[in-house]
Write a protein that holds these residues in place. Sequence first.
Motif, PDB file in Angstrom:
ATOM      1  N   ASP A  25      -3.592 -64.855 -54.411  1.00 49.24           N
ATOM      2  CA  ASP A  25      -3.395 -63.958 -55.544  1.00 49.24           C
ATOM      3  C   ASP A  25      -2.532 -62.772 -55.147  1.00 49.24           C
ATOM      4  N   VAL A  26      -2.736 -62.274 -53.943  1.00 49.06           N
ATOM      5  CA  VAL A  26      -1.935 -61.147 -53.451  1.00 49.06           C
ATOM      6  C   VAL A  26      -0.493 -61.592 -53.265  1.00 49.06           C
ATOM      7  N   ASP A  27      -0.288 -62.819 -52.772  1.00 41.71           N
ATOM      8  CA  ASP A  27       1.075 -63.334 -52.627  1.00 41.71           C
ATOM      9  C   ASP A  27       1.784 -63.340 -53.980  1.00 41.71           C
ATOM     10  N   ALA A  28       1.113 -63.857 -54.992  1.00 45.09           N
ATOM     11  CA  ALA A  28       1.707 -63.920 -56.332  1.00 45.09           C
ATOM     12  C   ALA A  28       1.951 -62.518 -56.881  1.00 45.09           C
ATOM     13  N   TRP A  29       0.978 -61.635 -56.696  1.00 47.35           N
ATOM     14  CA  TRP A  29       1.126 -60.245 -57.160  1.00 47.35           C
ATOM     15  C   TRP A  29       2.317 -59.580 -56.461  1.00 47.35           C
ATOM     16  N   PHE A  30       2.422 -59.781 -55.155  1.00 48.58           N
ATOM     17  CA  PHE A  30       3.495 -59.167 -54.371  1.00 48.58           C
ATOM     18  C   PHE A  30       4.861 -59.637 -54.879  1.00 48.58           C
ATOM     19  N   GLU A  31       5.000 -60.934 -55.106  1.00 50.84           N
ATOM     20  CA  GLU A  31       6.271 -61.481 -55.602  1.00 50.84           C
ATOM     21  C   GLU A  31       6.579 -60.982 -57.007  1.00 50.84           C
ATOM     22  N   ARG A  32       5.550 -60.878 -57.837  1.00 54.40           N
ATOM     23  CA  ARG A  32       5.736 -60.493 -59.237  1.00 54.40           C
ATOM     24  C   ARG A  32       5.952 -58.992 -59.411  1.00 54.40           C
ATOM     25  N   GLU A  33       5.217 -58.161 -58.656  1.00 56.08           N
ATOM     26  CA  GLU A  33       5.213 -56.716 -58.894  1.00 56.08           C
ATOM     27  C   GLU A  33       6.005 -55.904 -57.871  1.00 56.08           C
ATOM     28  N   VAL A  34       5.994 -56.290 -56.614  1.00 54.79           N
ATOM     29  CA  VAL A  34       6.581 -55.464 -55.557  1.00 54.79           C
ATOM     30  C   VAL A  34       8.037 -55.841 -55.273  1.00 54.79           C
ATOM     31  N   LEU A  35       8.319 -57.106 -55.108  1.00 51.92           N
ATOM     32  CA  LEU A  35       9.685 -57.507 -54.748  1.00 51.92           C
ATOM     33  C   LEU A  35      10.735 -57.078 -55.779  1.00 51.92           C
ATOM     34  N   PRO A  36      10.431 -57.065 -57.084  1.00 48.30           N
ATOM     35  CA  PRO A  36      11.437 -56.570 -58.037  1.00 48.30           C
ATOM     36  C   PRO A  36      11.780 -55.082 -57.858  1.00 48.30           C
ATOM     37  N   LEU A  37      10.970 -54.348 -57.115  1.00 48.15           N
ATOM     38  CA  LEU A  37      11.231 -52.924 -56.879  1.00 48.15           C
ATOM     39  C   LEU A  37      12.162 -52.697 -55.690  1.00 48.15           C
ATOM     40  N   GLU A  38      12.621 -53.777 -55.057  1.00 44.07           N
ATOM     41  CA  GLU A  38      13.375 -53.638 -53.814  1.00 44.07           C
ATOM     42  C   GLU A  38      14.629 -52.788 -53.969  1.00 44.07           C
ATOM     43  N   ALA A  39      15.400 -52.962 -55.035  1.00 39.44           N
ATOM     44  CA  ALA A  39      16.633 -52.181 -55.201  1.00 39.44           C
ATOM     45  C   ALA A  39      16.311 -50.690 -55.300  1.00 39.44           C
ATOM     46  N   ALA A  40      15.309 -50.343 -56.082  1.00 42.14           N
ATOM     47  CA  ALA A  40      14.922 -48.934 -56.228  1.00 42.14           C
ATOM     48  C   ALA A  40      14.363 -48.389 -54.914  1.00 42.14           C
ATOM     49  N   LEU A  41      13.600 -49.210 -54.203  1.00 41.59           N
ATOM     50  CA  LEU A  41      13.048 -48.786 -52.918  1.00 41.59           C
ATOM     51  C   LEU A  41      14.170 -48.540 -51.911  1.00 41.59           C
ATOM     52  N   MET A  42      15.144 -49.435 -51.863  1.00 40.13           N
ATOM     53  CA  MET A  42      16.262 -49.264 -50.939  1.00 40.13           C
ATOM     54  C   MET A  42      17.054 -48.005 -51.272  1.00 40.13           C
ATOM     55  N   GLN A  43      17.239 -47.746 -52.545  1.00 42.28           N
ATOM     56  CA  GLN A  43      17.944 -46.528 -52.950  1.00 42.28           C
ATOM     57  C   GLN A  43      17.160 -45.291 -52.514  1.00 42.28           C
ATOM     58  N   PHE A  44      15.842 -45.319 -52.710  1.00 39.05           N
ATOM     59  CA  PHE A  44      14.988 -44.214 -52.286  1.00 39.05           C
ATOM     60  C   PHE A  44      15.106 -43.989 -50.776  1.00 39.05           C
ATOM     61  N   LEU A  45      15.064 -45.061 -50.007  1.00 41.25           N
ATOM     62  CA  LEU A  45      15.159 -44.957 -48.554  1.00 41.25           C
ATOM     63  C   LEU A  45      16.528 -44.432 -48.130  1.00 41.25           C
ATOM     64  N   GLN A  46      17.584 -44.909 -48.767  1.00 43.27           N
ATOM     65  CA  GLN A  46      18.927 -44.453 -48.403  1.00 43.27           C
ATOM     66  C   GLN A  46      19.126 -42.977 -48.710  1.00 43.27           C
ATOM     67  N   HIS A  47      18.494 -42.492 -49.765  1.00 41.00           N
ATOM     68  CA  HIS A  47      18.607 -41.076 -50.119  1.00 41.00           C
ATOM     69  C   HIS A  47      17.778 -40.186 -49.211  1.00 41.00           C
ATOM     70  N   ASN A  48      16.711 -40.708 -48.655  1.00 39.05           N
ATOM     71  CA  ASN A  48      15.762 -39.876 -47.917  1.00 39.05           C
ATOM     72  C   ASN A  48      15.727 -40.104 -46.412  1.00 39.05           C
ATOM     73  N   TRP A  49      16.535 -41.022 -45.902  1.00 40.20           N
ATOM     74  CA  TRP A  49      16.505 -41.277 -44.463  1.00 40.20           C
ATOM     75  C   TRP A  49      17.936 -41.271 -43.939  1.00 40.20           C
ATOM     76  N   ARG A  50      18.190 -40.473 -42.937  1.00 40.02           N
ATOM     77  CA  ARG A  50      19.560 -40.297 -42.422  1.00 40.02           C
ATOM     78  C   ARG A  50      20.067 -41.511 -41.660  1.00 40.02           C
ATOM     79  N   ASN A  51      19.237 -42.097 -40.824  1.00 39.48           N
ATOM     80  CA  ASN A  51      19.678 -43.198 -39.973  1.00 39.48           C
ATOM     81  C   ASN A  51      19.657 -44.502 -40.776  1.00 39.48           C
ATOM     82  N   LYS A  52      20.816 -44.896 -41.253  1.00 42.00           N
ATOM     83  CA  LYS A  52      20.922 -46.069 -42.126  1.00 42.00           C
ATOM     84  C   LYS A  52      20.524 -47.362 -41.421  1.00 42.00           C
ATOM     85  N   SER A  53      20.613 -47.398 -40.092  1.00 42.38           N
ATOM     86  CA  SER A  53      20.251 -48.629 -39.371  1.00 42.38           C
ATOM     87  C   SER A  53      18.735 -48.864 -39.373  1.00 42.38           C
TER      88      SER A  53
END
Length: 198
Positions: A25-53
């Motif tokens: 159930d957690v696997d399904a929830w993760f794929e359905r709810e969390v993975l679609p947030l990846e673009a927004a999460l990456m943008q958040f990380l790029q804005h808030n963390w200096r070391n891009k690597s």
Amino acid sequence: MTKNTEPDFDDVDPRILGAVIAAPDVDAWFEREVLPLEAALMQFLQHNWRNKSDIADLRQDIYVRVYESALQAIPDSPKAFVFATARNLLIRRMRREQIVPFEAVADFDALGTAIDAPGPERIVIARDELRRLQAALDRLPPRCREAFVMQQVDGLSRQEIATRMGVSDKTVMNHLRDAGRILADILYGERADMRRTS
């Protein structure tokens, strides 16, 4: 006497039992709810963390933490949970990077400068506040925004603003009043009617 080969779950902590049972159930929830947030999460990380690597590793660490927490209890608001986890991880990493071993510091007076610097929590909070303010300014009517920026950023007087905008001092005063009211409503209170212009 025959030994019972079935596991006895009566003495097992229900959270652990739930974690074992709920993994699909957690696997399904993760794929359905969390993975679609990846673009927004990456943008958040790029804005808030200096070391891009580090960003790919940070994303993976966030995913691991979110998944492991969801094994205990699936959060009600996945987006808020993911970004709170990301913020907390960034704060922990910033703290860790600011630790300086005593052997590396030849001049103890230099440590005083580091103590006066804002902490990682304050840096993250300040960035969020600046983003909120910029978003609120972007929502102001154009003439209100123009007058407000000239006064607050450029430091111009009302008369100087009136001359630059080609309007009366009273009109500038109305623009500034409206900008202050709308910004206060956006930042601290109910939503202002953005269609209203002076």
